[in-house]
Design a protein around this motif. Structure first.
Motif, PDB file in Angstrom:
ATOM      1  N   SER A 134      13.915  11.110  34.328  1.00 25.53           N
ATOM      2  CA  SER A 134      14.538  11.885  33.252  1.00 25.53           C
ATOM      3  C   SER A 134      14.112  11.436  31.855  1.00 25.53           C
ATOM      4  O   SER A 134      14.701  11.874  30.888  1.00 25.53           O
ATOM      5  CB  SER A 134      16.071  11.798  33.365  1.00 25.53           C
ATOM      6  OG  SER A 134      16.503  10.466  33.239  1.00 25.53           O
TER       7      SER A 134
ATOM      8  N   ASP B  27      14.828  12.686  26.383  1.00 31.87           N
ATOM      9  CA  ASP B  27      15.655  12.753  27.586  1.00 31.87           C
ATOM     10  C   ASP B  27      15.545  14.161  28.162  1.00 31.87           C
ATOM     11  O   ASP B  27      15.920  15.134  27.519  1.00 31.87           O
ATOM     12  CB  ASP B  27      17.109  12.426  27.249  1.00 31.87           C
ATOM     13  CG  ASP B  27      17.978  12.269  28.493  1.00 31.87           C
ATOM     14  OD1 ASP B  27      17.610  12.826  29.536  1.00 31.87           O
ATOM     15  OD2 ASP B  27      19.021  11.592  28.408  1.00 31.87           O
TER      16      ASP B  27
ATOM     17  N   ASN C 108      17.196  15.472  30.583  1.00 32.33           N
ATOM     18  CA  ASN C 108      18.475  16.064  30.973  1.00 32.33           C
ATOM     19  C   ASN C 108      19.122  16.795  29.798  1.00 32.33           C
ATOM     20  O   ASN C 108      19.609  17.916  29.935  1.00 32.33           O
ATOM     21  CB  ASN C 108      19.421  14.995  31.519  1.00 32.33           C
ATOM     22  CG  ASN C 108      18.937  14.427  32.837  1.00 32.33           C
ATOM     23  OD1 ASN C 108      18.317  15.139  33.629  1.00 32.33           O
ATOM     24  ND2 ASN C 108      19.207  13.166  33.087  1.00 32.33           N
TER      25      ASN C 108
END
Length: 1225
Positions: free
Chosen positions: A167, A182, A184
């Motif tokens: 991630s 990131d 996510n």
């Protein structure tokens, strides 16, 4: 690859280089590659055809297998072998991506990634592909759908990316920093400074990040801090490529000469153990690319742009005989990649062709590739069309499958049984002063209660628990917390750390990396979270509860069904059971049983949580059983199929109820038999202090077929006589629920002793005699033959285990019950015709034999610092994994509020009685799901949106506030609905002031929704509310927040309110129907609104203006400022009004579509946002007074401002007829 040292003419592809595209083909282009290929005016191939003739491949030697055209004349900029599927990805200088499947290079997908910039790097992930261009990072599915599109700053010039974990991504280029993103949250998390002119190549090992610079240097950086640990000055000119394998780093590049840069034929090789250069490797080609191909040895593949390829050892000498030639269609090779299996090499040239070289006729790109999903062929429905406008159309034309199974609603009446309340306990003072005469006790009246008035409230004494419920505190002190070494970290009580943003910046994914949803623990009486999860993962219970809907305002089955629906929709985000617990607190039986804890008791852990959850377990099963027996269900809340059960019994009764016979035998020989049923059993432990070994099955049988001596009335003797009372089983339940009743040190010692005995027996069985309680590695070696130990997973997994994973029960002919511990291997040893009568599982129905598998264990975690907690081990079935992850398997998980973690199955039955005490066990019949229908039909119908009466008694007719929807106005998929909600405070925030002066939130304020407004988003009545409900509450309101909510004292009281007052459940059903139908909600700050209302809304159905008018890493802007800036509206003057806020949010969304051209011109809208933030900083984000200043956009947008809403609101009565219901406030 770095192109700085190449011919400057390659930086821009001039038309002169592509003269072959006018329509004469280049002489180097193989005509066989372009058979049946049409060229458009730009010269782009419409179809890619592989080589037709067969190619002979010699095993172990790389040779060309296939060539294919990606785009004619458009140079290939990057190639990448997919790490998850058998695919090769190719990106072009025109920003186009193409994928080819398998070694035959069959075209799989082709789509445009960027309209102007070339694709510089490709990285495959599990769910899609990352594409990097100059200032854009795009994540797309393999079929071409965009997952996210992350725009970088326009000044960025990115060249490389590196996936550090699943991630986290590093992106670098020709600037003085590297970005960490990131995946996510799709947000930049770090920015690391690097030396100018930047980084163009990145690699990673388990020790360092390797960054290649255009200056010819390679820097080694720390994996955590990204600080430079070492640096190699490889080339004086520029770096072309490098690769790392094991302890070696090899690089190629350009050196400075008098005439400029020249390709250096010496490869620089560095030893990473001593951090120094070793002997350079001289090669016979001009190296532009290099890769390690570690098969039998650490070979290096060195590729030149002219198509020469040489293999050599990095520490040996290069042999001219090891050179082979790639025949590019164009003059230059532009890209090179090696598959993960090292069986295939891919080359891309400057004329858009891709060449695949392999060392075998049938290569595989990855060692373990998953199956590739292909588009399904179009299936034409053969059913005749039906005209629904015809009233006489026979519905029998619709084919319905024929079933011979028993309907779920067809339950026998014999299964119903009354569930009386248990008698309250006798006063302790009476028991202390009681004198017994025979079996009758006499005591003076302590006069602590009024005559004949006893409150129905059970308070069980905890004194017998002794010191068992607390872990002794060490005199070392609180700072070192010596007790925590006993409790495993994942079992400790989890708490939410609140910040100024509340929960928005709390990382729940740190505690839960699965797609299952946890439950938040900060709500009062959330100790039952673990049991809610257990009920949710029982598939028949989940389907039954979600199909239920009734008229009662506070129905636990309805609220539990709403909560289960949220758990279904969640993709790993935590949910909260606030509405369920709100209804739970209103049930009188829950209060009488002592199940409702005060905040102080819950925080301090006062009382035994094990006893509490066992009482809650019995209560919830009984309550669900009663709720399911409700026959009077309003038609507005029912589907066409009616209620779930048609008899006095419920499906909960069939799942959990066990029919028993209670026999009372007097010494005179008189026997009395009464039939009853029970939803669960409580373990009864033998009174044995000799240390005898008991199987769990023995104790379970003793508890089910309970036998005890007591005084009872005998009709034959006409007086109380000593009697023997026994319990026999008539019918076994489908789900066996067991309360362990480990409430004192005596029961805990019994579990501990039996686990020790079972451990000795297991070790003796697998390897020899046990010598001590604590096993070391030396002890394991002395246990006997190693073959015996191989059958046992490990010594540690045998400790503290007494509970079996499966038990087998058989009903005998004389109404007896046989119970035994069971393992699947026993089926091989025991047959149907054996003497003991146990048969295999497939014949269990015919012979009255049932196998129960352990499905869940609820345990009490003893922790004196936090007051203890409750967690659950749950075996999650195949259907849940199929819905969440798309895979079919079973797995044990630990559920600790919002912490969810997969565990080994042995951990579910290991109970260290010092800190981990069993409380509840759930065993289910094998193949339980096949016995029940698992279909879920949404019970909420459109009639919930129609007109309804107000609860307020004094509703005054002053002016209309909303017009309910008519039947012809029912919303459709994609319709816009403006939404706003107002809240009141039930409990104030609990916070503490730190020594540095900052405030730390211990517990946030508890909010309750007070008003919900929904506004039409389209149609002739656009802007007119169709829902404006004030929510009646029975709980104490500590702050009405009138300045921000507009709610005044008395507005929520049915006795004095003049508003349209409804229940929370009624309004909740309206919003659930809108969500299920697929409307899109438009509002400002909807995330918090839906959280307090306790709704889970898919992200694609939320259009939040707080994010539409927001720039990354900038502050959120208030609705009042946005309305003034864009619409020249002054709202929220003295107080807030939800109708005004919802209508304003709709206007802002219309303005957003206008400014961004329906989202097609993000650059121009980005400039508008810059102007918005600049104006906001100048105004200190405060709206000026009316006489001071007008909106800066009022003149420019005066003609396009959405003032039609106000006109509609003023004149909406013109659209009404005499039959239109009007609601007043």
């Amino acid at each position: 690859m770095n192109f700085e040292g190449l011919d400057p003419g390659l930086a821009e592809f001039s038309p002169a280089m592509h003269s072959a595209l006018d329509p004469v083909l280049d002489a180097h282009l193989n005509p066989s590659l372009l058979q049946n290929v049409e060229l458009d005016p730009e010269g782009v191939a419409l179809e890619a055809l592989p080589v037709q003739e067969s190619v002979h491949i010699m095993e172990g030697v790389y040779s060309e297998l296939h060539s294919v055209v990606a785009e004619v004349g458009v140079p290939v900029s990057v190639s990448h072998f997919d790490l998850h599927e058998e695919m090769l990805w190719v990106g072009s200088h025109g920003g186009h991506a193409t994928s080819f499947f398998g070694p035959a290079l069959e075209r799989y997908s082709s789509f445009q990634v960027n309209g102007s910039d070339d694709i510089r790097q490709i990285q495959s992930l599990e769910n899609g592909i990352l594409f990097l261009t100059k200032n854009n990072l795009k994540y797309m599915a393999r079929g071409g759908l965009i997952i996210f599109d992350y725009l970088l700053d326009e000044s960025e010039d990115m060249h490389s990316l590196l996936l550090t974990d699943s991630s986290t991504l590093l992106v670098g280029g020709l600037q003085n920093h590297i970005l960490e993103i990131d995946l996510n949250t799709v947000q930049e998390t770090q920015k690391y400074a690097v030396a100018i002119p930047g980084v163009t190549i990145m690699r990673q090992t388990n020790r360092f990040f390797f960054c290649g610079h255009t200056s010819g240097k390679v820097s080694l950086r720390d994996l955590r801090s990204f600080k430079v640990e070492h640096e190699f000055d490889a080339f004086s000119g520029s770096l072309s490529d490098f690769d790392v394998h094991g302890n070696l780093l090899a690089a190629c590049g350009f050196s400075s000469r008098l005439t400029g840069l020249a390709c250096d034929r010496f490869l620089k090789v560095y030893d990473l153990r001593m951090m120094r250069a070793i002997t350079p490797l001289q090669v016979h080609v001009d190296p532009a690319f290099l890769r390690f191909i570690p098969t039998y040895t650490s070979r290096l593949a060195i590729i030149s742009q002219s198509g020469q390829c040489q293999f050599c050892e990095p520490t040996g000498l290069a042999n001219p005989a090891d050179i082979f030639h790639v025949n590019p269609v164009g003059p230059l090779l532009m890209t090179f990649d090696v598959s993960a299996s090292k069986q295939a090499l891919a080359f891309g040239d400057s004329e858009g062709c891709v060449h695949l070289w392999t060392d075998s006729p049938e290569p595989s790109f990855n060692p373990y590739s998953r199956e590739t999903e292909f588009a399904l062929p179009c299936l034409v429905d053969s059913l005749p069309p039906l005209d629904w406008s015809q009233d006489l159309l026979p519905l029998s034309l619709i084919p319905v499958p024929l079933t011979t199974d028993t309907l779920l609603s067809d339950w026998p009446a014999a299964n119903s049984a009354p569930a009386p309340r248990r008698a309250p306990p006798v006063d302790a003072e009476i028991l202390r002063t009681m004198k017994k005469v025979g079996f009758i006790g006499y005591a003076p009246n302590p006069r602590t209660r009024l005559r004949n008035q006893i409150p129905y409230r059970l308070k069980e004494s905890d004194s017998e628990f002794n010191n068992f419920s607390q872990v002794t505190e060490s005199p070392i002190g609180r700072e070192e917390e010596p007790h925590l070494h006993m409790v495993a970290k994942k079992y400790r009580k989890v708490t939410i750390k609140y910040s100024k943003l509340g929960l928005e910046d709390f990382d729940f994914k740190h505690y839960n990396k699965t797609l299952f949803a946890g439950l938040e623990p900060h709500i009062p009486n959330a100790y039952c979270n673990c049991m809610i999860q257990v009920l949710y993962f029982l598939e028949p219970v989940r389907c039954l509860i979600q199909n239920h809907l009734c008229q009662k305002e506070f129905c636990l089955a309805c609220e539990l069904g709403f909560l289960f629906h949220m758990l279904d929709l969640s993709r790993g985000d935590p949910c909260q059971g606030s509405n369920f617990l709100r209804a739970f607190r209103t049930i009188p039986e829950a209060s009488a049983l002592g199940l409702i804890l005060a905040d102080s008791d819950e925080a301090s852990g006062k009382g035994s949580l094990a006893r509490l959850i066992q009482r809650w377990n019995r209560f919830i099963l009984t309550q669900l059983h009663q709720d399911m027996q409700e026959l009077e269900v309003p038609q507005a809340y029912r589907g066409p199929g009616g209620s779930f059960c048609s008899s006095g019994d419920s499906v909960i009764g069939q799942l959990f109820s066990c029919e028993v016979e209670n026999c009372s035998l007097c010494r005179c020989g008189s026997e009395t038999v009464r039939a009853s049923s029970t939803l669960l059993f409580t373990l009864s432990y033998p009174e044995d202090k000799t240390g005898k070994n008991y199987d769990f099955a023995q104790v379970l049988k003793r508890s089910i077929c309970l036998e005890q001596n007591t005084q009872a009335w005998c009709d034959n003797c006409e007086k109380y006589q000593p009697t023997v009372q026994t319990r026999n089983i008539r019918h076994l339940p489908d789900i066996l629920v067991i309360n362990c009743e480990v409430n004192s040190s005596k029961e805990a010692d019994f579990w501990r002793l039996q686990a020790e005995v079972a451990f000795k027996i297991a070790v003796k069985k697998y390897g020899g005699e046990i010598k001590s309680k604590e096993f070391t590695l030396a002890d394991r070696k002395e246990l006997g033959s190693p073959e015996g130990l191989l059958l046992c997973p490990s010594i540690e997994e045998l400790k503290n285990v007494w509970l079996p994973f499966s038990i087998r029960m058989k009903m005998t002919k004389n109404k007896g019950l046989d119970v035994c511990n069971w393992t699947d291997g026993n089926e091989v040893q025991v047959g149907i015709g054996s003497e003991d009568g146990w048969g295999p599982a497939r014949a269990e129905e015919e012979h009255g034999v049932y196998v129960y598998d352990l499905m869940a264990t609820v345990v009490h975690i003893l922790d004196s610092r936090t007051g203890g907690s409750l967690v659950a081990h749950i075996k999650v079935g195949e259907t849940y994994h199929q819905r969440k992850e798309g895979v079919t398997h079973q797995q044990w998980y630990l559920f600790n509020d919002f912490l969810i973690e997969p565990i080994d199955k042995h951990e579910a039955v290991q109970f260290d009685m010092n800190w981990k005490v069993p409380a509840i066990l759930y065993y289910v019949k094998r193949n339980l799901n096949s016995r029940y229908s698992l279909n879920i039909k949404n019970p909420i119908e459109a009639s919930v949106l129609l007109a309804e009466a107000s609860l307020a008694r004094k509703q005054r007719k002053t002016h209309t506030t909303f017009i309910p929807l008519m039947l012809n106005e029912m919303p459709q998929v994609g319709d816009l609905v403006g939404l706003d909600a107002e809240f009141v405070t039930l409990n104030e925030e609990e916070a503490e002031l730190r020594s540095d002066g900052t405030k730390s939130t211990i517990k946030p304020s508890q909010m309750s929704v007070a008003r919900i407004t929904c506004v039409r988003g389209q149609g002739p009545n656009e802007g007119i509310p169709f829902i404006d409900d004030y929510i009646s509450t029975q709980e104490q309101v500590v702050d009405y927040l009138t300045q921000y909510s507009g709610i005044k004292p008395g507005d929520l009281d049915a006795k004095i309110s003049s508003k349209h007052l409804t229940t929370l459940k009624s309004t909740y059903l309206k919003l659930r129907f809108l969500i299920d139908i697929g409307v899109k909600f438009v509002g400002h700050g909807l995330q918090k609104d839906f959280r307090v209302i306790n709704l889970m809304v898919p992200k694609d159905q939320v259009l939040d203006t707080v994010y539409l008018f927001h720039m990354p890493r900038k502050r959120m802007i208030s609705l009042r400022f946005l309305a003034w800036y864009f619409l020249d509206l002054k709202i929220q003057g003295e107080t807030h009004d939800s109708i005004e806020d919802a209508r304003t949010a709709l206007q802002l969304y219309r303005k957003y579509l206008e400014l961004s051209k329906n989202g097609t011109e993000p650059e121009s809208f980005h400039k508008v946002l810059k102007g918005l933030y600049e104006k906001g900083r100048k105004m200190d984000w405060k709206v000026p007074e009316p006489e001071n200043q007008t909106s800066p956009k009022s003149k420019a947008w005066d003609g396009t401002r959405a003032t039609g809403f106000d006109c509609i609101h003023r004149n909406h009565t013109d659209h009404l007829n005499d039959n239109t219901p009007i609601f007043y406030s």
